[in-house]
Design a protein around this motif. Structure first.
Motif, PDB file in Angstrom:
ATOM      1  N   HIS A   1       3.214  -3.168   4.330  1.00 32.52           N
ATOM      2  CA  HIS A   1       2.748  -3.587   5.644  1.00 32.52           C
ATOM      3  C   HIS A   1       1.974  -2.446   6.286  1.00 32.52           C
ATOM      4  CE1 HIS A   1       6.130  -1.214   7.177  1.00 32.52           C
ATOM      5  NE2 HIS A   1       6.882  -1.835   6.273  1.00 32.52           N
ATOM      6  N   HIS A   2       1.391  -2.707   7.462  1.00 32.90           N
ATOM      7  CA  HIS A   2       0.483  -1.740   8.072  1.00 32.90           C
ATOM      8  C   HIS A   2       1.190  -0.496   8.592  1.00 32.90           C
ATOM      9  CE1 HIS A   2      -2.999  -4.279   7.677  1.00 32.90           C
ATOM     10  NE2 HIS A   2      -2.324  -5.298   8.180  1.00 32.90           N
ATOM     11  N   GLY A   3       2.519  -0.493   8.622  1.00 34.24           N
ATOM     12  CA  GLY A   3       3.237   0.689   9.073  1.00 34.24           C
ATOM     13  C   GLY A   3       3.433   1.723   7.975  1.00 34.24           C
ATOM     14  N   ILE A   4       2.954   1.430   6.763  1.00 32.15           N
ATOM     15  CA  ILE A   4       3.131   2.335   5.636  1.00 32.15           C
ATOM     16  C   ILE A   4       1.794   2.959   5.257  1.00 32.15           C
ATOM     17  CG2 ILE A   4       3.670   2.473   3.173  1.00 32.15           C
ATOM     18  CD1 ILE A   4       5.835   0.431   3.573  1.00 32.15           C
ATOM     19  N   HIS A   5       1.826   4.262   5.043  1.00 26.02           N
ATOM     20  CA  HIS A   5       0.645   4.987   4.574  1.00 26.02           C
ATOM     21  C   HIS A   5       0.925   5.512   3.170  1.00 26.02           C
ATOM     22  CE1 HIS A   5      -2.809   7.675   4.487  1.00 26.02           C
ATOM     23  NE2 HIS A   5      -1.994   8.633   4.094  1.00 26.02           N
ATOM     24  N   VAL A   6      -0.035   5.361   2.281  1.00 27.93           N
ATOM     25  CA  VAL A   6       0.095   5.853   0.915  1.00 27.93           C
ATOM     26  C   VAL A   6      -0.935   6.945   0.676  1.00 27.93           C
ATOM     27  CG1 VAL A   6      -0.075   5.295  -1.534  1.00 27.93           C
ATOM     28  CG2 VAL A   6       1.007   3.678   0.032  1.00 27.93           C
ATOM     29  N   GLY A   7      -0.487   8.096   0.242  1.00 26.86           N
ATOM     30  CA  GLY A   7      -1.376   9.186  -0.122  1.00 26.86           C
ATOM     31  C   GLY A   7      -1.310   9.433  -1.614  1.00 26.86           C
ATOM     32  N   PHE A   8      -2.461   9.661  -2.225  1.00 29.87           N
ATOM     33  CA  PHE A   8      -2.527   9.882  -3.672  1.00 29.87           C
ATOM     34  C   PHE A   8      -3.280  11.175  -3.946  1.00 29.87           C
ATOM     35  CE2 PHE A   8      -2.534   9.351  -8.020  1.00 29.87           C
ATOM     36  CZ  PHE A   8      -3.790   9.219  -8.585  1.00 29.87           C
ATOM     37  N   GLU A   9      -2.675  12.059  -4.740  1.00 25.97           N
ATOM     38  CA  GLU A   9      -3.302  13.332  -5.089  1.00 25.97           C
ATOM     39  C   GLU A   9      -3.228  13.546  -6.587  1.00 25.97           C
ATOM     40  OE1 GLU A   9      -2.719  18.143  -4.312  1.00 25.97           O
ATOM     41  OE2 GLU A   9      -1.647  16.669  -3.085  1.00 25.97           O
ATOM     42  N   LYS A  10      -4.333  13.966  -7.173  1.00 29.33           N
ATOM     43  CA  LYS A  10      -4.369  14.264  -8.600  1.00 29.33           C
ATOM     44  C   LYS A  10      -4.977  15.639  -8.807  1.00 29.33           C
ATOM     45  CE  LYS A  10      -8.592  11.514  -8.904  1.00 29.33           C
ATOM     46  NZ  LYS A  10      -9.249  10.362  -9.529  1.00 29.33           N
ATOM     47  N   THR A  11      -4.409  16.406  -9.720  1.00 35.69           N
ATOM     48  CA  THR A  11      -4.921  17.735 -10.015  1.00 35.69           C
ATOM     49  C   THR A  11      -5.777  17.733 -11.272  1.00 35.69           C
ATOM     50  OG1 THR A  11      -2.916  18.309 -11.258  1.00 35.69           O
ATOM     51  CG2 THR A  11      -2.945  18.826  -8.902  1.00 35.69           C
ATOM     52  N   VAL A  12      -5.832  16.588 -11.961  1.00 36.73           N
ATOM     53  CA  VAL A  12      -6.686  16.411 -13.135  1.00 36.73           C
ATOM     54  C   VAL A  12      -7.348  15.046 -13.036  1.00 36.73           C
ATOM     55  CG1 VAL A  12      -5.365  17.919 -14.679  1.00 36.73           C
ATOM     56  CG2 VAL A  12      -4.722  15.512 -14.451  1.00 36.73           C
ATOM     57  N   GLU A  13      -8.491  14.903 -13.715  1.00 40.60           N
ATOM     58  CA  GLU A  13      -9.195  13.621 -13.692  1.00 40.60           C
ATOM     59  C   GLU A  13      -8.636  12.642 -14.705  1.00 40.60           C
ATOM     60  OE1 GLU A  13     -11.546  12.245 -11.792  1.00 40.60           O
ATOM     61  OE2 GLU A  13     -11.222  13.931 -10.452  1.00 40.60           O
ATOM     62  N   ALA A  14      -8.152  13.156 -15.831  1.00 39.78           N
ATOM     63  CA  ALA A  14      -7.575  12.316 -16.876  1.00 39.78           C
ATOM     64  C   ALA A  14      -6.457  13.091 -17.554  1.00 39.78           C
ATOM     65  CB  ALA A  14      -8.634  11.901 -17.896  1.00 39.78           C
ATOM     66  N   LEU A  15      -5.417  12.375 -17.990  1.00 39.32           N
ATOM     67  CA  LEU A  15      -4.264  13.030 -18.591  1.00 39.32           C
ATOM     68  C   LEU A  15      -3.655  12.097 -19.645  1.00 39.32           C
ATOM     69  CD1 LEU A  15      -2.474  15.551 -18.482  1.00 39.32           C
ATOM     70  CD2 LEU A  15      -1.109  14.426 -16.721  1.00 39.32           C
ATOM     71  N   PRO A  16      -4.065  12.220 -20.915  1.00 41.88           N
ATOM     72  CA  PRO A  16      -3.539  11.339 -21.957  1.00 41.88           C
ATOM     73  C   PRO A  16      -2.080  11.659 -22.292  1.00 41.88           C
ATOM     74  CG  PRO A  16      -4.993  12.978 -22.925  1.00 41.88           C
ATOM     75  CD  PRO A  16      -5.072  13.161 -21.440  1.00 41.88           C
ATOM     76  N   VAL A  17      -1.245  10.637 -22.290  1.00 41.14           N
ATOM     77  CA  VAL A  17       0.172  10.804 -22.634  1.00 41.14           C
ATOM     78  C   VAL A  17       0.524   9.839 -23.761  1.00 41.14           C
ATOM     79  CG1 VAL A  17       0.885  11.617 -20.362  1.00 41.14           C
ATOM     80  CG2 VAL A  17       0.873   9.164 -20.846  1.00 41.14           C
ATOM     81  N   HIS A  18       1.638  10.135 -24.421  1.00 40.03           N
ATOM     82  CA  HIS A  18       2.077   9.321 -25.554  1.00 40.03           C
ATOM     83  C   HIS A  18       2.816   8.099 -25.020  1.00 40.03           C
ATOM     84  CE1 HIS A  18       2.959   8.511 -29.709  1.00 40.03           C
ATOM     85  NE2 HIS A  18       4.260   8.471 -29.493  1.00 40.03           N
ATOM     86  N   ALA A  19       2.057   7.082 -24.655  1.00 35.50           N
ATOM     87  CA  ALA A  19       2.633   5.882 -24.040  1.00 35.50           C
ATOM     88  C   ALA A  19       1.632   4.741 -24.155  1.00 35.50           C
ATOM     89  CB  ALA A  19       2.963   6.147 -22.573  1.00 35.50           C
TER      90      ALA A  19
END
Length: 207
Positions: free
Chosen positions: A54-72
């Motif tokens: 809902h509008h009372g929630i703020h989501v912040g997203f931060e990344k220190t790399v552009e891409a990160l391949p993982v075994h998944a």
């Protein structure tokens, strides 16, 4: 009104059945390396469509790399992030902030979900990944159990830190892969804010 109740109950039972099937499904071998950053961004976009956003929630997203391949594999990653993210949003019914951070940590890809909800009492932390354990009015108590199981299947680790009144932080570590880096969209910024919407699109789906 009765028809509306029936439809809602049908959706609820469908959700429960799907979570049970996820819980008992045998482990599979992950395929080619998957981009952790891209999967996380896609899942956050889906989460912003859920009714919990809902509008009372703020989501912040931060990344220190552009891409990160993982075994998944992509589907498992998105299910893990969906379950953890949805739990965080549901922990803030009066509004708050969900901060999501992704980056590399040694041989692992690391993701943190930090919410500003009421937090988890210390005596409940040891039970938080147990099947059917929940303190919410809504929910089956299987979301975090499934997330933990999927992380373990992928050779990763998940932990939670929380203090009453100070929110909770879920930290996920997944092993990086030496496979060729998957193709990812070009992104100009390393930090992004996500505007929340109220349309409920349901859990992540693979196109």
């Amino acid at each position: 009104r009765l028809l509306g109740v029936i439809l809602r109950e049908a959706d609820r039972l469908k959700l429960i059945t799907g979570q049970f099937l996820e819980q008992v499904r045998l482990p599979e071998t992950p395929g080619r390396g998957c981009d952790l950053v891209a999967c996380l961004e896609e899942t956050l976009f889906l989460l912003q469509q859920s009714e919990e956003c809902h509008h009372g929630i703020h989501v912040g997203f931060e990344k220190t790399v552009e891409a990160l391949p993982v075994h998944a594999d992509r589907d498992r990653l998105k299910q893990i992030f969906w379950n953890i993210g949805l739990n965080a949003l549901q922990a803030m019914p009066r509004g708050g902030t969900l901060s999501v951070v992704v980056g590399a940590e040694g041989e692992f890809g690391a993701v943190e979900f930090r919410d500003t909800g009421d937090g988890v009492p210390t005596e409940h932390l040891s039970k938080i990944f147990e099947p059917f354990y929940t303190t919410k009015r809504r929910g089956t108590g299987l979301g975090l159990t499934i997330a933990e199981g999927l992380v373990t299947d992928l050779g990763g680790q998940i932990e939670v830190r929380s203090q009453p009144g100070e929110g909770a932080t879920f930290r996920i570590l997944l092993p990086q892969t030496t496979d060729n880096r998957p193709q990812t969209p070009d992104r100009r910024h390393q930090t992004a804010d996500i505007r929340l919407q109220t349309t409920d699109e349901g859990p992540p789906q693979t196109a």
